[in-house]
Design a protein around this motif. Sequence first.
Motif, short mmCIF file in Angstrom:
data_model
loop_
_atom_site.label_atom_id
_atom_site.label_comp_id
_atom_site.label_asym_id
_atom_site.label_seq_id
_atom_site.Cartn_x
_atom_site.Cartn_y
_atom_site.Cartn_z
N GLU A 149 0.83 -1.21 0.00
CA GLU A 149 0.00 0.00 0.00
C GLU A 149 0.86 1.26 0.00
O GLU A 149 0.56 2.24 -0.69
CB GLU A 149 -0.95 -0.02 1.20
N GLU A 150 1.94 1.25 0.80
CA GLU A 150 2.86 2.39 0.78
C GLU A 150 3.47 2.54 -0.62
O GLU A 150 3.62 3.65 -1.14
CB GLU A 150 3.97 2.20 1.82
N SER A 151 3.83 1.42 -1.22
CA SER A 151 4.42 1.44 -2.55
C SER A 151 3.45 1.99 -3.58
O SER A 151 3.83 2.76 -4.47
CB SER A 151 4.86 0.02 -2.95
N ALA A 152 2.17 1.61 -3.46
CA ALA A 152 1.15 2.10 -4.40
C ALA A 152 1.01 3.61 -4.29
O ALA A 152 0.87 4.31 -5.30
CB ALA A 152 -0.18 1.41 -4.14
N ARG A 153 1.03 4.13 -3.08
CA ARG A 153 0.93 5.59 -2.90
C ARG A 153 2.12 6.29 -3.57
O ARG A 153 1.95 7.33 -4.23
CB ARG A 153 0.90 5.94 -1.41
N LEU A 154 3.30 5.73 -3.41
CA LEU A 154 4.49 6.31 -4.02
C LEU A 154 4.40 6.25 -5.54
O LEU A 154 4.73 7.22 -6.24
CB LEU A 154 5.74 5.58 -3.53
N LEU A 155 3.97 5.11 -6.06
CA LEU A 155 3.85 4.96 -7.51
C LEU A 155 2.86 5.96 -8.09
O LEU A 155 3.10 6.56 -9.15
CB LEU A 155 3.43 3.53 -7.85
N GLN A 156 1.76 6.16 -7.39
CA GLN A 156 0.77 7.14 -7.86
C GLN A 156 1.35 8.55 -7.85
O GLN A 156 1.09 9.34 -8.76
CB GLN A 156 -0.49 7.05 -7.00
N ALA A 157 2.14 8.87 -6.82
CA ALA A 157 2.79 10.18 -6.76
C ALA A 157 3.79 10.36 -7.89
O ALA A 157 4.08 11.48 -8.30
CB ALA A 157 3.49 10.36 -5.41
N MET A 158 4.30 9.24 -8.41
CA MET A 158 5.26 9.28 -9.51
C MET A 158 4.56 9.21 -10.86
O MET A 158 5.21 9.07 -11.90
CB MET A 158 6.27 8.14 -9.37
N GLY A 159 3.23 9.26 -10.88
CA GLY A 159 2.51 9.31 -12.13
C GLY A 159 2.04 7.99 -12.67
O GLY A 159 1.58 7.90 -13.82
N ALA A 160 2.10 6.92 -11.87
CA ALA A 160 1.70 5.60 -12.33
C ALA A 160 0.26 5.29 -11.92
O ALA A 160 -0.24 5.80 -10.91
CB ALA A 160 2.63 4.53 -11.78
N GLN A 161 -0.39 4.43 -12.69
CA GLN A 161 -1.65 3.82 -12.29
C GLN A 161 -1.32 2.54 -11.52
O GLN A 161 -0.40 1.82 -11.91
CB GLN A 161 -2.50 3.45 -13.50
N THR A 162 -2.05 2.25 -10.47
CA THR A 162 -1.77 1.04 -9.71
C THR A 162 -3.05 0.24 -9.47
O THR A 162 -4.13 0.80 -9.35
CB THR A 162 -1.13 1.36 -8.34
N ARG A 163 -2.87 -1.06 -9.42
CA ARG A 163 -3.92 -1.97 -8.98
C ARG A 163 -3.26 -3.02 -8.10
O ARG A 163 -2.14 -3.47 -8.39
CB ARG A 163 -4.63 -2.63 -10.16
N THR A 164 -3.96 -3.42 -7.05
CA THR A 164 -3.44 -4.41 -6.12
C THR A 164 -4.36 -5.62 -6.11
O THR A 164 -5.58 -5.48 -5.97
CB THR A 164 -3.32 -3.83 -4.70
N PHE A 165 -3.78 -6.80 -6.27
CA PHE A 165 -4.56 -8.03 -6.27
C PHE A 165 -4.66 -8.56 -4.85
O PHE A 165 -3.65 -8.74 -4.16
CB PHE A 165 -3.90 -9.08 -7.16
N ASN A 166 -5.89 -8.84 -4.41
CA ASN A 166 -6.13 -9.45 -3.11
C ASN A 166 -6.14 -10.97 -3.28
O ASN A 166 -7.05 -11.50 -3.93
CB ASN A 166 -7.46 -8.96 -2.54
N PRO A 167 -5.17 -11.70 -2.71
CA PRO A 167 -5.09 -13.14 -2.96
C PRO A 167 -6.12 -13.97 -2.20
O PRO A 167 -6.19 -15.18 -2.39
CB PRO A 167 -3.67 -13.49 -2.50
N SER A 168 -6.92 -13.35 -1.34
CA SER A 168 -7.92 -14.11 -0.60
C SER A 168 -8.90 -14.76 -1.57
O SER A 168 -9.46 -14.10 -2.45
CB SER A 168 -8.68 -13.19 0.35
N GLY A 169 -9.09 -16.05 -1.43
CA GLY A 169 -10.00 -16.79 -2.29
C GLY A 169 -9.35 -17.40 -3.51
O GLY A 169 -10.01 -18.15 -4.24
N LEU A 170 -8.09 -17.09 -3.76
CA LEU A 170 -7.39 -17.72 -4.88
C LEU A 170 -7.11 -19.18 -4.55
O LEU A 170 -6.50 -19.48 -3.53
CB LEU A 170 -6.07 -16.99 -5.15
#
Length: 232
Positions: free
Chosen positions: A46-67
């Motif tokens: 989640e911290e990484s996603a915030r940083l990536l967004q601040a750097m101009g990236a789109q982010t999506r995180t996969f929740n492995p629950s149920g896989l």
Amino acid sequence: MNNHELPNLRSDVFKVPEPSDNAEQPRILLLYGSLRERSFSRLVSEESARLLQAMGAQTRTFNPSGLPLPDDADSSHPKVQELRELVQWCDGMVWCSPERHGAMTSIMKAQIDWIPLSIGAVRPTQGKTLAVMQVSGGSQSFNAVNQLRILGRWMRLLTIPNQSSVPKAFMEFDDNDRMKPSPYYNRIVDVMEELVKFTLLTRDRKAYLTDRYSERVETADELSKRVNQRSI
């Protein structure tokens, strides 16, 4: 991304990587390897996603629950389909696993095992970028990131040189589940910055970077075989 959402960043030295001629935002998928209610691999992601967004990236995180476990269900399973669609969507990935018994977790490995080297004529991972990270409950270790790096190479991903390993992760987050200022946080900023730079530099050159002599030989032989069959 508002500056108040990244209180640990020093605005006087933080830089957004310059985009290439292709102005489209880089698309980054984040995978984490724990289902605990307070999962530190998830919090790092989640911290990484915030940083990536601040750097101009789109982010999506996969929740492995149920896989499901690999081979314990068909590939048509909704969670498998969700994961594979996200992998095809992204330009690069972040893999973050806890270290358990000196290795990555089975949850992390199961996600990677559900990603095929090819889906029809599409190779969903080849030529895309990858950053690897791990969290540990004890002293600093690099067992999980070393294993993730091997898997990244096997999946034909362009795994960036930098990486992050956060020891005693339970001490690195405050009561609001935000990472405290530290050299470990700074390293995560470094890794995300490098990932965005590598993605910007390589995403439009995947066909060139992954063009292989051996595969050109196979293609030429197959074409020759088809021509010969038609002439008979």
